[in-house]
Write a protein that holds these residues in place. Structure first.
Motif, PDB file in Angstrom:
ATOM      1  N   ASN A 291      -4.446  30.888 -12.807  1.00  0.00           N
ATOM      2  CA  ASN A 291      -3.275  30.524 -12.694  1.00  0.00           C
ATOM      3  C   ASN A 291      -2.907  29.570 -11.703  1.00  0.00           C
ATOM      4  OD1 ASN A 291      -2.436  32.397 -14.569  1.00  0.00           O
ATOM      5  ND2 ASN A 291      -2.075  34.041 -13.369  1.00  0.00           N
ATOM      6  N   ARG A 292      -3.286  29.704 -10.586  1.00  0.00           N
ATOM      7  CA  ARG A 292      -3.335  28.862  -9.258  1.00  0.00           C
ATOM      8  C   ARG A 292      -3.734  27.441  -9.698  1.00  0.00           C
ATOM      9  NH1 ARG A 292      -6.601  28.190  -5.171  1.00  0.00           N
ATOM     10  NH2 ARG A 292      -5.786  27.331  -3.193  1.00  0.00           N
ATOM     11  N   SER A 293      -4.529  27.417 -10.454  1.00  0.00           N
ATOM     12  CA  SER A 293      -5.157  26.015 -10.682  1.00  0.00           C
ATOM     13  C   SER A 293      -4.173  25.263 -11.771  1.00  0.00           C
ATOM     14  CB  SER A 293      -6.573  26.051 -11.501  1.00  0.00           C
ATOM     15  OG  SER A 293      -6.628  26.690 -12.913  1.00  0.00           O
ATOM     16  N   ASP A 294      -3.297  25.807 -12.406  1.00  0.00           N
ATOM     17  CA  ASP A 294      -2.287  25.241 -13.149  1.00  0.00           C
ATOM     18  C   ASP A 294      -1.173  24.960 -12.152  1.00  0.00           C
ATOM     19  OD1 ASP A 294       0.254  24.720 -14.526  1.00  0.00           O
ATOM     20  OD2 ASP A 294      -0.814  26.212 -16.147  1.00  0.00           O
ATOM     21  N   LEU A 295      -0.811  23.779 -12.060  1.00  0.00           N
ATOM     22  CA  LEU A 295       0.004  23.148 -10.918  1.00  0.00           C
ATOM     23  C   LEU A 295       1.486  23.561 -11.441  1.00  0.00           C
ATOM     24  CD1 LEU A 295      -1.493  19.366 -10.057  1.00  0.00           C
ATOM     25  CD2 LEU A 295      -1.998  21.617  -9.347  1.00  0.00           C
ATOM     26  N   LEU A 296       1.891  23.437 -12.653  1.00  0.00           N
ATOM     27  CA  LEU A 296       3.133  23.881 -12.986  1.00  0.00           C
ATOM     28  C   LEU A 296       3.455  25.485 -12.658  1.00  0.00           C
ATOM     29  CD1 LEU A 296       3.475  22.000 -16.572  1.00  0.00           C
ATOM     30  CD2 LEU A 296       4.026  21.202 -14.007  1.00  0.00           C
ATOM     31  N   TRP A 297       2.470  26.303 -12.891  1.00  0.00           N
ATOM     32  CA  TRP A 297       2.545  27.741 -12.563  1.00  0.00           C
ATOM     33  C   TRP A 297       2.552  27.544 -11.008  1.00  0.00           C
ATOM     34  CZ3 TRP A 297      -0.025  31.004  -9.376  1.00  0.00           C
ATOM     35  CH2 TRP A 297       0.284  32.478  -9.523  1.00  0.00           C
ATOM     36  N   SER A 298       2.019  26.818 -10.426  1.00  0.00           N
ATOM     37  CA  SER A 298       1.902  27.148  -8.889  1.00  0.00           C
ATOM     38  C   SER A 298       3.325  26.738  -8.325  1.00  0.00           C
ATOM     39  CB  SER A 298       0.568  26.151  -8.209  1.00  0.00           C
ATOM     40  OG  SER A 298      -0.474  26.629  -8.372  1.00  0.00           O
ATOM     41  N   LEU A 299       3.947  25.686  -8.810  1.00  0.00           N
ATOM     42  CA  LEU A 299       5.403  25.198  -8.368  1.00  0.00           C
ATOM     43  C   LEU A 299       6.359  26.321  -8.480  1.00  0.00           C
ATOM     44  CD1 LEU A 299       5.515  21.703  -9.564  1.00  0.00           C
ATOM     45  CD2 LEU A 299       5.299  22.287  -7.188  1.00  0.00           C
ATOM     46  N   PHE A 327       6.893  18.740 -13.892  1.00  0.00           N
ATOM     47  CA  PHE A 327       6.257  18.792 -12.578  1.00  0.00           C
ATOM     48  C   PHE A 327       7.401  18.107 -11.605  1.00  0.00           C
ATOM     49  CE2 PHE A 327       4.304  17.098  -8.782  1.00  0.00           C
ATOM     50  CZ  PHE A 327       3.318  17.993  -8.499  1.00  0.00           C
ATOM     51  N   ILE A 328       8.081  17.107 -12.213  1.00  0.00           N
ATOM     52  CA  ILE A 328       9.234  16.637 -11.325  1.00  0.00           C
ATOM     53  C   ILE A 328      10.350  17.635 -11.315  1.00  0.00           C
ATOM     54  CG2 ILE A 328      10.823  14.870 -11.134  1.00  0.00           C
ATOM     55  CD1 ILE A 328       8.957  12.961 -12.613  1.00  0.00           C
ATOM     56  N   ALA A 329      10.468  18.251 -12.400  1.00  0.00           N
ATOM     57  CA  ALA A 329      11.849  19.156 -12.362  1.00  0.00           C
ATOM     58  C   ALA A 329      11.192  20.343 -11.642  1.00  0.00           C
ATOM     59  CB  ALA A 329      12.085  19.583 -13.752  1.00  0.00           C
ATOM     60  N   LYS A 330      10.203  20.786 -11.389  1.00  0.00           N
ATOM     61  CA  LYS A 330       9.787  21.990 -10.691  1.00  0.00           C
ATOM     62  C   LYS A 330       9.508  22.080  -9.159  1.00  0.00           C
ATOM     63  CE  LYS A 330       7.669  24.217 -14.771  1.00  0.00           C
ATOM     64  NZ  LYS A 330       8.315  25.424 -14.656  1.00  0.00           N
ATOM     65  N   VAL A 331       9.636  20.552  -8.557  1.00  0.00           N
ATOM     66  CA  VAL A 331       9.261  20.426  -7.175  1.00  0.00           C
ATOM     67  C   VAL A 331      10.795  20.935  -6.315  1.00  0.00           C
ATOM     68  CG1 VAL A 331       8.991  18.862  -5.326  1.00  0.00           C
ATOM     69  CG2 VAL A 331       7.481  18.732  -7.634  1.00  0.00           C
ATOM     70  N   LYS A 332      10.643  21.629  -5.461  1.00  0.00           N
ATOM     71  CA  LYS A 332      11.909  22.125  -4.725  1.00  0.00           C
ATOM     72  C   LYS A 332      11.517  21.760  -3.409  1.00  0.00           C
ATOM     73  CE  LYS A 332      13.271  23.747  -8.609  1.00  0.00           C
ATOM     74  NZ  LYS A 332      14.360  23.041  -9.358  1.00  0.00           N
ATOM     75  N   LYS A 333      12.613  21.753  -2.299  1.00  0.00           N
ATOM     76  CA  LYS A 333      12.827  21.535  -1.022  1.00  0.00           C
ATOM     77  C   LYS A 333      12.085  22.744  -0.520  1.00  0.00           C
ATOM     78  CE  LYS A 333      16.885  18.667  -0.578  1.00  0.00           C
ATOM     79  NZ  LYS A 333      18.099  18.851  -0.115  1.00  0.00           N
ATOM     80  N   PRO A 334      11.110  22.389   0.573  1.00  0.00           N
ATOM     81  CA  PRO A 334      11.052  21.426   1.734  1.00  0.00           C
ATOM     82  C   PRO A 334      10.233  20.434   0.829  1.00  0.00           C
ATOM     83  CG  PRO A 334       9.826  22.799   2.254  1.00  0.00           C
ATOM     84  CD  PRO A 334      10.457  23.594   1.387  1.00  0.00           C
ATOM     85  N   ALA A 335       9.714  20.575  -0.230  1.00  0.00           N
ATOM     86  CA  ALA A 335       8.780  19.521  -0.838  1.00  0.00           C
ATOM     87  C   ALA A 335       9.714  18.478  -1.369  1.00  0.00           C
ATOM     88  CB  ALA A 335       8.014  19.800  -1.933  1.00  0.00           C
ATOM     89  N   HIS A 336       8.989  17.133  -1.949  1.00  0.00           N
ATOM     90  CA  HIS A 336       9.779  15.967  -2.140  1.00  0.00           C
ATOM     91  C   HIS A 336       8.939  15.245  -3.222  1.00  0.00           C
ATOM     92  CE1 HIS A 336      12.377  15.948   1.349  1.00  0.00           C
ATOM     93  NE2 HIS A 336      11.167  16.282   2.076  1.00  0.00           N
ATOM     94  N   VAL A 337       9.466  14.980  -4.323  1.00  0.00           N
ATOM     95  CA  VAL A 337       8.538  13.926  -5.246  1.00  0.00           C
ATOM     96  C   VAL A 337       9.417  12.785  -5.669  1.00  0.00           C
ATOM     97  CG1 VAL A 337      10.083  15.265  -7.202  1.00  0.00           C
ATOM     98  CG2 VAL A 337       7.771  14.460  -7.842  1.00  0.00           C
ATOM     99  N   SER A 338       8.781  11.788  -6.217  1.00  0.00           N
ATOM    100  CA  SER A 338       8.989  10.447  -6.831  1.00  0.00           C
ATOM    101  C   SER A 338       8.207  10.077  -7.812  1.00  0.00           C
ATOM    102  CB  SER A 338       8.792   9.498  -5.569  1.00  0.00           C
ATOM    103  OG  SER A 338       9.447   9.690  -4.397  1.00  0.00           O
ATOM    104  N   SER A 339       8.621   9.184  -8.616  1.00  0.00           N
ATOM    105  CA  SER A 339       7.701   8.908  -9.808  1.00  0.00           C
ATOM    106  C   SER A 339       8.139   7.631 -10.300  1.00  0.00           C
ATOM    107  CB  SER A 339       8.381   9.660 -11.266  1.00  0.00           C
ATOM    108  OG  SER A 339       9.682   9.413 -11.334  1.00  0.00           O
TER     109      SER A 339
END
Length: 370
Positions: A291-299, A327-339
């Motif tokens: 599960n942890r290897s799935d980045l969307l699950w980890s987020l 991926f963009i939608a799941k990133v939350k503070k304190p993390a930041h995402v650009s694309s």
């Protein structure tokens, strides 16, 4: 002669042309319907096809550098040996050779910088892998003798070789040019392929009973490089960038190890590992690690650190558009995402060459020297 040698390619093309001429000349003599002429025609046609496909394959490999050597092509690991810490100068790193950067003034490191080929041995993972280290001109200039530099790990995809990053994707030349134009700060690049236990595609995962690839990239590699070159040991001194499988590694390591890397860039990245004949069993029944290897699950399920991410895709030509948007939608503070989303662009070098300069500029703004 090496797999990527132009001599090998020239010989393959020459043999193809000569054999084709021979087939045209012999064909009337093999026109009879008895079994021997028929066997001769079939044999000649197969030989021409084999040489033709070999020539095309060699040309494609010379362009995209899927494989760097004959051993790499046939899945035979090329060991770099056990490192001798005393002779290496620092634990875990051994200098193998040096080469020039394809820029003006390449003859002097203080003008053109330098690329060093090294071997890195992980203290915890015990993985030994080759790498190329780009050192900017400032690293050798008077007045910078005690200055530290930010560093980034640069990974190619799978299959692929670290030479892709120098020749095909031109990372050192691009970094040199951007710094010359004052668009980025001088940075050290550590260029590798994600396959540090070839020929297996370990995809930056700690495999139970197998290669500890995540540990190598998250802990061993920064420690070894910082112990050899003038690079800091804080997360703000380090970033990770890669394409395809290398992009997955960059996002995974930056996401799960914010204490080690301040930023991660995924160019046309995957968001979960491919489990196939190249990877083998990556998890051995460990559901949490799968599960942890799935980045969307980890987020969704794991804490997000103070990390910055840059992801790239295109409206047409890339298969990861929807996953990138998730991926963009799941990133939350304190993390930041650009694309970066191109109108069109395939999963290839031409696309990544368009994305690398703005990615390096983005990374430069998020890193500091020690």
């Amino acid at each position: 002669m090496g797999l990527t040698s132009t001599t090998v390619l020239a010989l393959a093309v020459l043999c193809t042309v000569l054999l084709t001429i021979l087939v045209v000349w012999l064909w009337p003599r093999l026109a009879a319907q008895s079994w021997r002429p028929i066997l001769g025609r079939v044999g000649l046609l197969c030989a021409v096809q084999l040489l033709l496909f070999s020539s095309v394959g060699l040309a494609a490999n010379n362009t995209f550098l899927f494989y760097g050597s004959w051993a790499d092509l046939f899945g035979q690991q090329e060991g770099v040996g056990v490192l001798d810490a005393k002779s290496a100068g620092s634990p875990g790193v051994k200098l193998i050779g040096k080469q020039k950067v394809d820029v003006p003034g390449a003859g002097k490191p203080s003008i053109g910088g330098e690329v060093q080929k090294i071997a890195v041995q992980g203290e915890r993972s015990r993985i030994v892998s080759p790498a190329y280290v780009y050192l900017p001109p400032e690293y050798f200039q008077k007045g910078y003798e005690k200055k530290s530099f930010p560093a980034m790990v640069v990974l190619t995809g799978f299959p692929g070789t670290a030479e892709n990053l120098l020749k095909g994707l031109k990372y050192p030349k691009t970094a040199w040019t951007l710094a010359k134009q004052k668009k980025t700060q001088p940075m050290i690049l550590v260029m590798m392929r994600p396959t540090v236990a070839p020929p297996r595609n370990t995809q930056c995962i700690d495999i139970p009973g197998g290669p500890q690839t995540e540990t190598f990239f998250a802990k061993d590699l920064p420690q070894a490089i910082s112990g050899t070159y003038r690079v800091g040991t804080k997360a703000r001194n380090w970033a990770f960038i890669g394409d395809s499988t290398g992009g997955y590694c960059a996002l995974k390591i930056a996401l799960e190890h914010p204490e080690a890397y301040a930023a991660g860039v995924g160019l046309s990245a995957d968001y979960k590992p491919d489990v196939d004949m190249d990877s083998g069993d990556l998890f051995h029944g460990n559901r949490h690690e799968q599960n942890r290897s799935d980045l969307l699950w980890s987020l969704d399920h794991l804490p997000q650190g103070n990390s910055s991410f840059l992801v790239t895709t295109s409206q047409q030509g890339e298969s990861n558009l929807k996953e990138t948007q998730k991926f963009i939608a799941k990133v939350k503070k304190p993390a930041h995402v650009s694309s970066i989303t191109l109108d069109s662009g395939g999963h290839n070098f031409n696309t990544w060459l368009r994305e690398i300069p703005p990615s390096l500029e983005w990374l430069s703004k998020r890193l500091t020297a020690a």
